[in-house]
Design a protein around this motif. Structure first.
Motif, PDB file in Angstrom:
ATOM      1  N   VAL A 182     -21.778  -4.775  18.510  1.00 24.04           N
ATOM      2  CA  VAL A 182     -22.586  -5.287  19.622  1.00 24.04           C
ATOM      3  C   VAL A 182     -23.412  -6.490  19.174  1.00 24.04           C
ATOM      4  N   GLY A 183     -24.020  -6.391  17.984  1.00 22.55           N
ATOM      5  CA  GLY A 183     -24.814  -7.501  17.466  1.00 22.55           C
ATOM      6  C   GLY A 183     -23.995  -8.759  17.281  1.00 22.55           C
ATOM      7  N   LEU A 184     -22.779  -8.617  16.752  1.00 27.01           N
ATOM      8  CA  LEU A 184     -21.918  -9.776  16.543  1.00 27.01           C
ATOM      9  C   LEU A 184     -21.494 -10.398  17.866  1.00 27.01           C
ATOM     10  N   SER A 185     -21.224  -9.545  18.870  1.00 27.51           N
ATOM     11  CA  SER A 185     -20.873 -10.079  20.194  1.00 27.51           C
ATOM     12  C   SER A 185     -22.020 -10.911  20.760  1.00 27.51           C
ATOM     13  N   ALA A 186     -23.235 -10.383  20.628  1.00 28.15           N
ATOM     14  CA  ALA A 186     -24.407 -11.116  21.134  1.00 28.15           C
ATOM     15  C   ALA A 186     -24.620 -12.405  20.360  1.00 28.15           C
ATOM     16  N   LEU A 187     -24.464 -12.348  19.034  1.00 30.86           N
ATOM     17  CA  LEU A 187     -24.643 -13.545  18.215  1.00 30.86           C
ATOM     18  C   LEU A 187     -23.592 -14.598  18.531  1.00 30.86           C
ATOM     19  N   ASN A 188     -22.385 -14.155  18.859  1.00 30.24           N
ATOM     20  CA  ASN A 188     -21.336 -15.114  19.198  1.00 30.24           C
ATOM     21  C   ASN A 188     -21.679 -15.860  20.477  1.00 30.24           C
ATOM     22  N   VAL A 189     -22.209 -15.119  21.467  1.00 37.73           N
ATOM     23  CA  VAL A 189     -22.654 -15.778  22.704  1.00 37.73           C
ATOM     24  C   VAL A 189     -23.780 -16.757  22.395  1.00 37.73           C
ATOM     25  N   PHE A 190     -24.729 -16.318  21.574  1.00 34.27           N
ATOM     26  CA  PHE A 190     -25.863 -17.175  21.238  1.00 34.27           C
ATOM     27  C   PHE A 190     -25.406 -18.407  20.455  1.00 34.27           C
ATOM     28  N   ARG A 191     -24.417 -18.204  19.568  1.00 30.53           N
ATOM     29  CA  ARG A 191     -23.910 -19.325  18.778  1.00 30.53           C
ATOM     30  C   ARG A 191     -23.327 -20.408  19.674  1.00 30.53           C
ATOM     31  N   ARG A 192     -22.598 -19.976  20.700  1.00 33.79           N
ATOM     32  CA  ARG A 192     -21.986 -20.958  21.600  1.00 33.79           C
ATOM     33  C   ARG A 192     -23.035 -21.709  22.399  1.00 33.79           C
ATOM     34  N   PHE A 212     -34.029 -23.004  25.148  1.00 26.82           N
ATOM     35  CA  PHE A 212     -34.831 -23.124  23.932  1.00 26.82           C
ATOM     36  C   PHE A 212     -33.975 -23.209  22.678  1.00 26.82           C
ATOM     37  N   ALA A 213     -32.820 -22.521  22.653  1.00 26.09           N
ATOM     38  CA  ALA A 213     -32.015 -22.452  21.434  1.00 26.09           C
ATOM     39  C   ALA A 213     -31.334 -23.774  21.116  1.00 26.09           C
ATOM     40  N   PHE A 218     -29.878 -31.009  21.645  1.00 25.42           N
ATOM     41  CA  PHE A 218     -29.752 -32.001  22.714  1.00 25.42           C
ATOM     42  C   PHE A 218     -30.602 -33.233  22.400  1.00 25.42           C
ATOM     43  N   ARG A 219     -31.857 -33.001  22.017  1.00 23.49           N
ATOM     44  CA  ARG A 219     -32.770 -34.128  21.743  1.00 23.49           C
ATOM     45  C   ARG A 219     -32.243 -35.011  20.622  1.00 23.49           C
ATOM     46  N   GLU A 220     -31.755 -34.397  19.527  1.00 25.08           N
ATOM     47  CA  GLU A 220     -31.282 -35.188  18.401  1.00 25.08           C
ATOM     48  C   GLU A 220     -30.024 -35.968  18.742  1.00 25.08           C
ATOM     49  N   GLU A 221     -29.151 -35.368  19.557  1.00 28.18           N
ATOM     50  CA  GLU A 221     -27.955 -36.096  19.975  1.00 28.18           C
ATOM     51  C   GLU A 221     -28.321 -37.322  20.808  1.00 28.18           C
ATOM     52  N   VAL A 222     -29.243 -37.159  21.740  1.00 30.13           N
ATOM     53  CA  VAL A 222     -29.653 -38.281  22.587  1.00 30.13           C
ATOM     54  C   VAL A 222     -30.368 -39.339  21.753  1.00 30.13           C
ATOM     55  N   ARG A 223     -31.196 -38.933  20.808  1.00 26.49           N
ATOM     56  CA  ARG A 223     -31.866 -39.900  19.942  1.00 26.49           C
ATOM     57  C   ARG A 223     -30.846 -40.723  19.151  1.00 26.49           C
ATOM     58  N   ASP A 274     -28.414 -24.366  33.641  1.00 30.22           N
ATOM     59  CA  ASP A 274     -29.796 -23.900  33.637  1.00 30.22           C
ATOM     60  C   ASP A 274     -30.619 -24.815  32.738  1.00 30.22           C
ATOM     61  N   ILE A 275     -31.891 -24.896  33.016  1.00 31.01           N
ATOM     62  CA  ILE A 275     -32.852 -25.584  32.151  1.00 31.01           C
ATOM     63  C   ILE A 275     -34.087 -24.706  32.105  1.00 31.01           C
ATOM     64  N   ASP A 276     -34.455 -24.224  30.909  1.00 28.91           N
ATOM     65  CA  ASP A 276     -35.641 -23.371  30.828  1.00 28.91           C
ATOM     66  C   ASP A 276     -36.876 -24.216  30.533  1.00 28.91           C
ATOM     67  N   THR A 277     -38.020 -23.565  30.431  1.00 28.60           N
ATOM     68  CA  THR A 277     -39.281 -24.320  30.291  1.00 28.60           C
ATOM     69  C   THR A 277     -39.367 -25.040  28.948  1.00 28.60           C
ATOM     70  N   THR A 278     -38.815 -24.448  27.897  1.00 27.62           N
ATOM     71  CA  THR A 278     -38.820 -25.122  26.591  1.00 27.62           C
ATOM     72  C   THR A 278     -38.021 -26.408  26.672  1.00 27.62           C
TER      73      THR A 278
END
Length: 546
Positions: A394-404, A448-449, A454-459, A480-484
């Protein structure tokens, strides 16, 4: 007419019973419980699912994938050589907790929890489970037992037992021959009830060849009658471990059930209702809990057998439950000479059917990252045990989603000759850039992740030569765009404005644009710099240049 209409279901129910009885007893012992509890569990879960479950063809019951999980929970509490009665009580409490969790999840419409196990991690977990079951059953097949905690300890104990001459030749002969027959018939004659033939043949062979005198262990006489009503019980100290185990079992059971239901729904023309399926599994577990049962799940193999035999309604499960009940009421001694090595052969055959080596090879060819996830889930089960293994999966599945989401695909777009629209310059290296503009695509929600990425790519794009006047974000993939990320965009826009560069958005979805307005980002980002298409942004820049 009615009899003719339901005739196939009656036959399928009888055929199913020939599989339910030996597998139910074998999987009960796999879970560290008396064989009779597997029959009790089969009766109650079939009855309950027939009443509450939505599918007409799914077959629930003791399952090879749940057996090691149940054993991993209850055996450490009971301890080696502990009271079988306490083991049954703990297993029943475990079934009660699983039933409650399933029911609550169904009422709360949490059927999506099945998605917590991705296919690669599920594949690795199941393969690890198959190896664990196989190693754990080998000593029983050879006629002896080992004391070992974990896969490697059990494997070492088995090797030592064989090296020290503990093998019982008669046990290995009857178990090995039974396993061979099951596998050969399953491979070359799948319609022949191989398990039934092996069970009947082994029962007849015990008195004919005096196998008990040769050291072969048999299951002995079963209690007569319908399973007694019993309230599950456990101490408060044990409930914590039981709850953790129940959570893992619930996740695996839901995943198995929904995947199996989806496979057979296409054949029967039914729709899959995840939450109703959870309600059905919950009812099955609750019913089993009050009659000395243990947690159950859907069995793909038994469902396939019943379907091939003609099962099309819930009558098949009811016939199976009635047939097992009649066996216990009228002829419980019929199975007393069933050899334990044959039960081990049934479980080993099930473990081999669980394993999916071709699936691992396919992942290796298609996507090495997902193969690594599957391998890690496999090692989690093999090295840490069954319950920690499900946590790893389960942890690896969640981390894979987060990695993407953390490192999404991003690229620059250009206009290739002879093709309409703007496309990835990696696919079209000769694609022309728009003078004064860089078109940037970011294929993920902006959260946030990945805000820093994104910022470094645009810079980096802003530092390129020749310096762009506009950096246009092709924002169709941004859901989506979150507050961070919003705070990052505000700071980035001010930084770009100071350098004489405008941050522009094209193809932004309406819900995401509404969030930008809510965050008041248009205080810095020009409200006019939001375009419905990239073409509109390009046209606007060209007019501005003129």
């Amino acid at each position: 007419m009615v009899v003719r209409g339901y005739g196939r279901d009656l036959i399928a129910g009888i055929v199913l019973t020939t599989l339910l009885v030996p597998q139910g007893m074998a999987y009960a012992e796999l879970a560290g419980l008396p064989a009779i509890t597997g029959l009790y569990t089969s009766i109650l879960c079939l009855l309950a699912y027939a009443i509450v479950g939505p599918s007409k063809v799914l077959v629930l019951g003791p399952d090879s994938s749940l057996g090691p999980m149940i054993a991993a929970v209850i055996l450490p509490i009971v301890a080696s050589g502990g009271d079988p009665g306490r083991a049954v009580a703990l297993a029943s409490m475990l079934a009660l907790l699983v039933g409650v969790m399933m029911t609550v999840a169904a009422v709360a419409k949490l059927g999506f929890v099945a998605d917590l196990l991705s296919h690669p991690t599920q594949l690795g977990y199941v393969n690890g489970l198959a190896v664990t079951i196989l190693i754990g059953q080998l000593p029983k097949l050879f006629g002896f037992s080992v004391d070992g905690d974990g896969l490697f300890a059990e494997a070492a104990g088995f090797v030592r037992g064989v090296a020290n001459g503990e093998t019982v030749p008669a046990a290995l002969a009857v178990g090995g021959l039974g396993l061979l027959v099951i596998l050969l018939l399953g491979r070359f004659a799948p319609r022949v009830p191989g398990i039934l033939l092996v069970v009947v043949g082994a029962i007849l062979a015990v008195p004919a060849f005096g196998l008990t005198e040769r050291g072969v262990q048999v299951i002995g006489a079963l209690p007569r009658g319908f399973p007694p009503f019993t309230l599950p019980s456990a101490s408060w100290a044990d409930l914590g471990l039981l709850a953790v185990g129940a959570l893992g079992i619930t996740l695996v059971s839901v995943t198995d059930t929904i995947s199996t239901a989806s496979a057979f729904a296409a054949r029967t023309g039914q729709e899959v209702h995840g939450n109703r399926e959870m309600l059905g599994i919950g009812a099955a577990n609750l019913s089993a809990a009050f009659f000395q049962g243990f947690p159950v799940s859907t069995s793909g193999s038994r469902t396939a057998v019943a379907f091939r035999a003609g099962a099309r309604t819930k009558l098949t499960g009811l016939v199976g439950a009635a047939a097992i009940t009649l066996l216990l009421v009228l002829a419980p001694g019929l199975l007393r000479n069933l050899p334990q090595p044959v039960l081990a052969a049934v479980v080993i055959a099930a473990s081999l059917s669980l394993a999916d080596v071709p699936g691992m090879r396919r992942l290796w060819r298609q996507r090495r990252v997902e193969f690594a996830l599957a391998a890690a889930a496999f090692l989690g089960v093999a090295l840490l045990g069954v319950l920690p293994g499900i946590g790893v999966a389960v942890g690896l599945s969640a981390l894979n989603v987060f990695r993407r989401a953390w490192w999404p695909y991003r690229t620059v777009l250009g206009r290739p000759d002879g093709i309409n629209g703007y496309h990835d310059v990696r696919d079209f290296p000769g694609a022309a850039a728009v003078p004064g503009m860089t078109i940037f695509r970011f294929d993920a929600p902006l959260i946030f992740a990945n805000a820093r990425t994104f910022r470094e790519e645009v810079r980096a794009l802003a530092r390129a030569e020749p310096k762009p006047r506009w950096i246009v974000v092709a924002a169709e993939p941004i859901t989506d765009i979150d507050t961070t990320a919003a705070d990052m965009l505000e700071e980035l826009d001010e930084e770009l404005n100071a350098a004489g560069i405008s941050l522009v958005f094209a193809e932004l979805k309406s819900p995401v644009r509404e969030k930008i307005d809510r965050y008041k980002l248009t205080r810095t980002i020009d409200p006019a710099h939001f375009y419905p298409t990239v073409e509109d942004a390009v046209s606007s820049l060209r007019e501005d240049v003129r």
